[in-house]
Design a protein around this motif. Structure first.
Motif, PDB file in Angstrom:
ATOM      1  N   GLU A 130     -67.205 107.094 123.237  1.00  0.00           N
ATOM      2  CA  GLU A 130     -66.439 106.792 122.023  1.00  0.00           C
ATOM      3  C   GLU A 130     -66.488 105.297 121.727  1.00  0.00           C
ATOM      4  O   GLU A 130     -66.595 104.872 120.573  1.00  0.00           O
ATOM      5  CB  GLU A 130     -64.978 107.242 122.202  1.00  0.00           C
ATOM      6  N   ALA A 131     -66.401 104.485 122.768  1.00  0.00           N
ATOM      7  CA  ALA A 131     -66.471 103.035 122.570  1.00  0.00           C
ATOM      8  C   ALA A 131     -67.838 102.635 122.024  1.00  0.00           C
ATOM      9  O   ALA A 131     -67.957 101.766 121.151  1.00  0.00           O
ATOM     10  CB  ALA A 131     -66.194 102.305 123.888  1.00  0.00           C
ATOM     11  N   ALA A 133     -69.738 104.397 120.169  1.00  0.00           N
ATOM     12  CA  ALA A 133     -69.968 104.918 118.825  1.00  0.00           C
ATOM     13  C   ALA A 133     -69.479 103.964 117.750  1.00  0.00           C
ATOM     14  O   ALA A 133     -69.845 104.102 116.581  1.00  0.00           O
ATOM     15  CB  ALA A 133     -69.272 106.270 118.669  1.00  0.00           C
ATOM     16  N   ASP A 134     -68.624 102.969 118.110  1.00  0.00           N
ATOM     17  CA  ASP A 134     -68.144 101.981 117.146  1.00  0.00           C
ATOM     18  C   ASP A 134     -69.254 101.006 116.799  1.00  0.00           C
ATOM     19  O   ASP A 134     -70.364 101.065 117.308  1.00  0.00           O
ATOM     20  CB  ASP A 134     -66.932 101.250 117.726  1.00  0.00           C
ATOM     21  N   GLU A 135     -68.906 100.071 115.921  1.00  0.00           N
ATOM     22  CA  GLU A 135     -69.863  99.022 115.547  1.00  0.00           C
ATOM     23  C   GLU A 135     -70.308  98.261 116.797  1.00  0.00           C
ATOM     24  O   GLU A 135     -69.608  98.229 117.815  1.00  0.00           O
ATOM     25  CB  GLU A 135     -69.217  98.057 114.553  1.00  0.00           C
ATOM     26  N   PRO A 137     -70.539  95.956 119.589  1.00  0.00           N
ATOM     27  CA  PRO A 137     -69.535  95.012 120.092  1.00  0.00           C
ATOM     28  C   PRO A 137     -70.125  93.617 120.235  1.00  0.00           C
ATOM     29  O   PRO A 137     -71.333  93.440 120.389  1.00  0.00           O
ATOM     30  CB  PRO A 137     -69.163  95.606 121.448  1.00  0.00           C
ATOM     31  N   THR A 151     -78.301 101.548 119.609  1.00  0.00           N
ATOM     32  CA  THR A 151     -78.578 102.092 118.279  1.00  0.00           C
ATOM     33  C   THR A 151     -79.390 103.379 118.371  1.00  0.00           C
ATOM     34  O   THR A 151     -79.130 104.356 117.663  1.00  0.00           O
ATOM     35  CB  THR A 151     -79.335 101.057 117.431  1.00  0.00           C
ATOM     36  N   ARG A 154     -77.231 106.249 119.508  1.00  0.00           N
ATOM     37  CA  ARG A 154     -76.319 106.720 118.457  1.00  0.00           C
ATOM     38  C   ARG A 154     -76.992 107.754 117.561  1.00  0.00           C
ATOM     39  O   ARG A 154     -76.325 108.607 116.975  1.00  0.00           O
ATOM     40  CB  ARG A 154     -75.861 105.534 117.597  1.00  0.00           C
ATOM     41  N   LEU A 183     -70.149 101.700 127.223  1.00  0.00           N
ATOM     42  CA  LEU A 183     -70.682 102.098 125.922  1.00  0.00           C
ATOM     43  C   LEU A 183     -71.509 103.392 126.000  1.00  0.00           C
ATOM     44  O   LEU A 183     -71.661 104.100 125.006  1.00  0.00           O
ATOM     45  CB  LEU A 183     -71.546 100.969 125.339  1.00  0.00           C
TER      46      LEU A 183
END
Length: 744
Positions: A130-131, A133-135, A137, A151, A154, A183
């Motif tokens: 989940e971490a 999947a964010d923009e 970091p 990337t 994802r 991540l």
């Protein structure tokens, strides 16, 4: 609470040997996790060797003093091998009068025989968290390769295996760095039959069923929770496989597994591909073309329950299933389901026994059912489900008998047949030429004196091959160079006699130089995937000629073939084996079924020297079913299977007198025993085998027959015990074949 039973003092171990007994050992100091139980593999001393055996009995006593028993060296399993597999092996050894150790040895994958642990091999899969999947970091601002890797992951929500990631020039250090930052995460998944990621069961929708298919499927759905044997008797191209697929859909929907047996390894890739297109669940295959690791992986996936669908050839009947739900035997009549060496089991018959033991449905599918299966359907033991319509809506092509007498032949083909081939190719269609004899010609002959090339090691003629040029025996694999002249008279006028696939291929290539000719036989398909590559080219639909043996007759869907030519139908009509006519008729019907399976109707031309033969005329006029009814009546009158049970003792040795003497003594001893016990069992022979000398060894046969299976087994067990105790039997190789399918 009940007291824990004391540990056993003696373990009866099945050792891979021809001896029909267990061997007693003392338990090792350290027992397995669950204690000593039947089904645990052990390593034991046996003579001067170390062998892997299977514990079958845990006892307190032995016929030998305990002090004289050797101890087990090591226990190889924490828990026993699957219980359903062990039950089937014990039944098989008992029914086929075979050594229990050798039965277990042959029924397990090679790596288990060598002591390998039964556990799944795994591989790494990396998946986004989940971490992750964010923009991106800020911690990756100075790590551009890690950012690129993140990337990429994802874009694959279900993750990627390590090999796929490393192939994109990423390294393990980058994977581990992203894992430390939380991540991505690492998952261990089985190498074989990994669970799919959610979604519907079907990857493509089921095909609509016609009325007969729907009726058959409804009958199969009636009793998914009990033993329900059915004969699915459908003409070639009638959609039996679609019925299988939709039955399996119901079985998987109940969280159970299906076992599908096919007769030939050549059919496995085709069947496997169709099942994998349909289902979004793991489908594993088991056949002789796999590596040892692949076979063990598939076996373990089935035993653990991860593989809902198991497809395999004859030996796959021994695959353990965690949640058995249905067994399907496709082309149940096929002789390939009978093992002809060593453990002489019949996979179809074991499928019946296994389905009954598990209490699950059994489907035996065929366009030309064996007389045994047909009789059981007639008597009501099996439900008889019929499919009389082809999916193409064209009626199955009838056999057209073509008289060979007095007509010139080229490559085995007469002019009117060659004209029919030309017309079919001109129409843009494909032609299948069936000749069940590989090589260039059945033998080489001297035109001057009549000499025939014969094998020095067998009572058989040598087959002439052109690719490469040589003479070969198809019974002992002896090979020799072509002679320059006749060894009898010195004449150089040596001529090929008859036609094989190579000669027919050569003739057609000369006659139709602009049309591809594909030869399919055991010689042309030795290379791995050669058969599939050839069939894939044929299925593109361009006009071509297929020349092949019975490898082409079994279950292949060739939608663009509209003409089938049988070069010579006479081979099996007058053979000495009482099953020869049944098998020949099945083969003719099966090869005829390759014609007209799609948009255009088919035609089948059968060349024969015996156009007036009543059996052949009945087959041509009314089909296999009418001939089968007649053959069943003849078998009933003659007291032959399926109305009587047989066992065949085969004796062979290098010394003809030793084989003959043992055969006569065994027959005399058995007849004395049968008379004393008043057992209603016939003892016929001994007589020489149809091919008496093979590989420089002499072959003799003794047949037992009885109306009751129990009486036959009682006599067979006594005969086996007599042979094992007879010193002369140690100098002669012998085997007992229960329910023999051939007398050769």
């Amino acid at each position: 609470m009940s007291a824990t039973p004391p540990p056993p003092s003696v373990l009866g171990v099945a050792i891979p040997s021809p001896l029909r007994r267990l061997f007693d050992y003392r338990p090792a100091a350290t027992p397995p996790t669950g204690g000593w139980q039947p089904g645990v593999r052990v390593q034991v001393p046996f003579g001067r060797r170390q062998v892997v055996g299977v514990v079958l009995e845990c006892r307190a006593t032995s016929d030998l003093p305990l002090a004289k028993l050797k101890p087990i060296d090591a226990c190889l399993d924490a828990t026993p091998l699957p219980a359903d597999w062990l039950w089937l092996c014990r039944f098989t050894a008992r029914y086929y009068q075979h050594a229990p150790g050798d039965t277990l040895h042959q029924a397990m994958p090679a790596l288990l025989r060598q002591g390998r642990t039964l556990e799944a091999r795994t591989r790494e899969r990396w998946q986004i968290t989940e971490a992750g999947a964010d923009e991106a970091p800020p911690t990756l601002a100075r790590a551009p390769r890690q950012a690129e890797l993140l990337t990429m992951l994802r874009q694959h929500p279900h993750g990627l295996v390590s090999q796929a990631i490393l192939a994109q020039s990423f390294g393990r250090d980058q994977l581990q760095a992203l894992e430390r930052k939380g991540l991505i995460m690492r998952l261990e998944e089985p190498l074989t039959a990994a669970a799919p990621s959610g979604g519907p069961l079907l990857a493509e929708p089921a095909l609509p069923l016609n009325r007969e298919q729907a009726t058959a499927l409804a009958a199969l759905h009636e009793r998914l929770d009990g033993y329900h044997p059915c004969l699915l008797h459908g003409v070639t191209g009638s959609g039996k496989t679609e019925v299988y697929l939709q039955l399996i859909e119901a079985v998987i929907g109940r969280d159970r597994q299906a076992l599908v047996l096919v007769p030939e390894i050549g059919l496995t890739p085709q069947t496997l591909a169709r099942f994998r297109r349909r289902f979004r669940v793991p489908v594993v295959a088991l056949h002789s073309g796999l590596t040892d690791h692949e076979r063990l992986d598939a076996w373990e996936a089935a035993a653990s329950g991860r593989a809902p669908i198991v497809i395999g050839t004859r030996s796959a009947i021994f695959t353990p299933l965690a949640r058995p739900g249905a067994i399907i035997v496709d082309e149940e009549h096929d002789g390939s389901f009978k093992q002809q060496e060593g453990l002489r089991y019949h996979a179809r018959d074991l499928a019946v026994v296994r389905a009954h033991h598990h209490g699950i449905p059994l489907v035996l599918g065929s366009a030309t059912p064996s007389l045994e299966t047909l009789q059981r359907a007639r008597s009501g033991d099996y439900r008889h489900l019929r499919l009389t319509q082809r999916a193409s809506r064209h009626a199955p092509a009838r056999l057209e008998l073509v008289d060979l007498r007095g007509r010139p032949r080229r490559g085995g083909l007469i002019p009117p047949v060659i004209d029919a081939i030309e017309a079919t190719l001109s129409a843009g269609h494909q032609v299948l030429v069936f000749i069940n004899r590989r090589g260039f010609a059945p033998t080489l002959s001297c035109h001057a004196c009549g000499w025939l090339a014969e094998c020095d090691h067998c009572d058989a003629r040598l087959t002439l091959h052109r690719q490469p040029p040589l003479l070969a025996c198809h019974h002992c694999d002896h090979r020799q160079a072509l002679p320059d002249a006749c060894p009898e008279c010195g004449s150089a006028d040596l001529r090929p006699l008859g036609s094989g696939t190579e000669r027919t291929e050569e003739t057609l290539a000369e006659r139709f130089p602009d049309v591809p000719v594909h030869r399919i036989d055991r010689d042309s398909t030795r290379r791995r995937d050669a058969l599939e590559q050839t069939l894939a080219e044929v299925r593109r639909g361009d006009p071509c000629l297929l020349v092949g043996t019975q490898m082409l007759a079994k279950g292949h869907h060739l939608p663009h073939v509209t003409l089938v030519v049988v070069v010579n139908a006479d081979g099996g009509l007058y053979a000495s084996d009482f099953r020869a006519l049944e098998h020949s008729a099945q083969l003719l019907e099966q090869v005829a079924g390759r014609a007209g399976r799609a948009a255009h109707p088919g035609r089948v031309l059968v060349q024969t020297m015996h156009v007036d033969d009543p059996n052949l005329r009945l087959l041509a006029a009314r089909g296999y079913d009418a001939l089968a009814e007649q053959l069943l009546e003849e078998r009933r009158i003659a007291a032959l299977p399926p109305f009587r049970f047989l066992a065949l003792l085969r004796l062979e040795g290098a010394q003809e007198t030793a084989v003959s003497e043992l055969g006569n003594r065994a027959a005399q001893a058995l007849r004395t025993y049968l008379g004393e016990r008043a057992l209603d069992v016939d003892c016929l022979g001994p007589v020489p085998a149809p091919m008496e000398r093979r590989q420089n060894r002499y072959h003799l046969q003794l047949m037992l027959g009885a109306e009751k299976r129990s009486r036959l087994h009682e006599a067979s067990a006594w005969l086996v015990a007599w042979l094992e105790a007879e010193p002369a039997a140690r100098r002669v190789r012998w085997s007992l074949d229960i329910d023999p399918q051939t007398l050769s």
